[in-house]
Design a protein around this motif. Sequence first.
Motif: not given
Length: 207
Positions: A19-20, A22-23, A26-27, A100, A123, A146-147, A156
């Motif tokens: 999940i982290a 992928n985030k 995406s950023e 998520e 998220l 959070e990131f 993360a």
Amino acid sequence: MSKISFSNSFRPKGVFSKIAENKFESEGFIKSTKKGKIKKGFQEQTPSIQLLSGDVRKSKKLHEYSFTNFLHNSTDQEIKSCVFDIIDNPAIIDTPSASEVTANEKVNHCLKLYINPIPVGALIIKSNLVDALGVNRPVRVYSIMEFKTDNGEYRAESRIVLIDPFHLVIPSQHKGKPKDLVEREVYTANQNNQLCMNDYVNQIKGF
């Protein structure tokens, strides 16, 4: 209470790292190529997991949204064991059954019992607990991921916000019953519970 502890190596691999990742992708912090991923200041990691605060251990009720996480002496022992295990070892919420979720009105109001406001950009992760064999256990947990940037490295962090023993935050269908009926029946059965999760855990620990 007798309790069997499994080390992290014996628990099914969780999905928090994915999940982290992928985030971060995406950023634009990491970039996929045919040869793999080019990472800029990113190291594959399992996000750190802890309770948001000691308040998370305390049961709360939100009658207007049919939510409670108060227990009762007659509450199923496996549910109570899950609550103990989460507070004793928050890392167990990183399971293969974590994902998520998009917050609706009820989710927001329930989470705000413990965190208000909800951090922008965080998220919201729903985890279904599993045992060492990957079989579902009966408690769900909601956390925020959070990131952050630390000396040029991206990381993360996950914090448990809410423990949901009765699946009342996001009710599900059960044995052919529609979720609104399940929600009504489960809440009605538990709305008068008065055993705080924190008090239960302290009883078990002998405090």
